[in-house]
Design a protein around this motif. Sequence first.
Motif, PDB file in Angstrom:
ATOM      1  N   ALA A   1     -18.599  27.423  48.227  1.00 10.56           N
ATOM      2  CA  ALA A   1     -17.739  26.557  47.421  1.00 10.56           C
ATOM      3  C   ALA A   1     -18.547  25.432  46.803  1.00 10.56           C
ATOM      4  N   ARG A   2     -18.045  24.934  45.706  1.00 11.54           N
ATOM      5  CA  ARG A   2     -18.560  23.703  45.109  1.00 11.54           C
ATOM      6  C   ARG A   2     -17.425  22.698  45.148  1.00 11.54           C
ATOM      7  N   PHE A   3     -17.654  21.589  45.835  1.00  6.46           N
ATOM      8  CA  PHE A   3     -16.670  20.519  45.969  1.00  6.46           C
ATOM      9  C   PHE A   3     -17.019  19.402  45.008  1.00  6.46           C
ATOM     10  N   PHE A   4     -15.999  18.869  44.366  1.00  4.89           N
ATOM     11  CA  PHE A   4     -16.118  17.702  43.501  1.00  4.89           C
ATOM     12  C   PHE A   4     -15.290  16.608  44.176  1.00  4.89           C
ATOM     13  N   VAL A   5     -15.969  15.617  44.754  1.00 11.71           N
ATOM     14  CA  VAL A   5     -15.309  14.543  45.500  1.00 11.71           C
ATOM     15  C   VAL A   5     -15.738  13.232  44.855  1.00 11.71           C
ATOM     16  N   GLY A   6     -14.839  12.651  44.040  1.00  9.93           N
ATOM     17  CA  GLY A   6     -15.242  11.491  43.257  1.00  9.93           C
ATOM     18  C   GLY A   6     -16.391  11.901  42.356  1.00  9.93           C
TER      19      GLY A   6
ATOM     20  N   HIS B   1     -10.370  14.795  44.305  1.00 11.20           N
ATOM     21  CA  HIS B   1     -11.235  15.905  44.683  1.00 11.20           C
ATOM     22  C   HIS B   1     -10.630  17.249  44.300  1.00 11.20           C
ATOM     23  N   ARG B   2     -11.508  18.246  44.252  1.00 14.37           N
ATOM     24  CA  ARG B   2     -11.133  19.634  44.037  1.00 14.37           C
ATOM     25  C   ARG B   2     -12.316  20.476  44.472  1.00 14.37           C
ATOM     26  N   PHE B   3     -12.125  21.787  44.542  1.00 15.94           N
ATOM     27  CA  PHE B   3     -13.243  22.680  44.829  1.00 15.94           C
ATOM     28  C   PHE B   3     -12.987  24.025  44.191  1.00 15.94           C
ATOM     29  N   VAL B   4     -14.086  24.781  43.998  1.00 15.75           N
ATOM     30  CA  VAL B   4     -13.994  26.104  43.392  1.00 15.75           C
ATOM     31  C   VAL B   4     -14.812  27.096  44.207  1.00 15.75           C
ATOM     32  N   ASN B   5     -14.425  28.342  44.098  1.00 12.23           N
ATOM     33  CA  ASN B   5     -15.151  29.452  44.694  1.00 12.23           C
ATOM     34  C   ASN B   5     -16.413  29.686  43.864  1.00 12.23           C
ATOM     35  N   LEU B   6     -17.584  29.611  44.496  1.00 16.44           N
ATOM     36  CA  LEU B   6     -18.838  29.875  43.790  1.00 16.44           C
ATOM     37  C   LEU B   6     -19.195  31.359  43.779  1.00 16.44           C
ATOM     38  N   GLY B   7     -18.511  32.155  44.624  1.00 13.82           N
ATOM     39  CA  GLY B   7     -18.831  33.569  44.718  1.00 13.82           C
ATOM     40  C   GLY B   7     -20.172  33.773  45.405  1.00 13.82           C
ATOM     41  N   PRO B   8     -20.614  34.963  45.584  1.00 16.29           N
ATOM     42  CA  PRO B   8     -19.825  36.166  45.313  1.00 16.29           C
ATOM     43  C   PRO B   8     -18.766  36.356  46.398  1.00 16.29           C
ATOM     44  N   GLY B   9     -17.692  37.020  46.052  1.00 15.44           N
ATOM     45  CA  GLY B   9     -16.668  37.355  47.038  1.00 15.44           C
ATOM     46  C   GLY B   9     -15.713  36.234  47.355  1.00 15.44           C
ATOM     47  N   ARG B  10     -15.051  36.411  48.485  1.00 15.34           N
ATOM     48  CA  ARG B  10     -13.970  35.517  48.913  1.00 15.34           C
ATOM     49  C   ARG B  10     -14.484  34.164  49.373  1.00 15.34           C
ATOM     50  N   LEU B  11     -13.727  33.124  49.025  1.00 16.82           N
ATOM     51  CA  LEU B  11     -13.871  31.795  49.611  1.00 16.82           C
ATOM     52  C   LEU B  11     -12.682  31.606  50.528  1.00 16.82           C
ATOM     53  N   GLN B  12     -12.927  31.164  51.753  1.00 13.76           N
ATOM     54  CA  GLN B  12     -11.850  30.880  52.700  1.00 13.76           C
ATOM     55  C   GLN B  12     -12.151  29.542  53.359  1.00 13.76           C
TER      56      GLN B  12
END
Length: 128
Positions: free
Chosen positions: A76-81, A101-112
């Motif tokens: 994941a890539r987290f954006f915190v402030g 804040h928010r975050f996104v799946n960087l891949g490959p595959g599932r983020l959990q």
Amino acid sequence: MARNDYDPASAPPDGRPAAKAPLFDATATPWRGSLNGEALGSPVTVLAYGNDTPGEGPRLHVHPYDETFVVTAGNARFFVGDAVIDASAGEVVFGPKGVPHRFVNLGPGRLQTIDIHHSPRWIQTDLD
């Protein structure tokens, strides 16, 4: 190694019973669900979040309490402030209260992730 961090007599039980409740449907993937702490008499709320699509994630939002993210699978890539933090399975990211804040799946595959809200209720304001 044995731990002896405090004297148990200094923090006696407060009478709350042990409890359980479902967080997510374990037969569905990716796992998603939430459980307000107040349902268990707990001061924390727990969310399970997952997705299979790189670039996808929760929208930018903010809480009036701290949040701790546990990455259990994927990247994941987290954006915190102003901070950008990449985290992988087995790592933990902290989001202070009041910081968008928010975050996104960087891949490959599932983020959990398992997201721990330091509040007995999930309280959120979406910013986008």
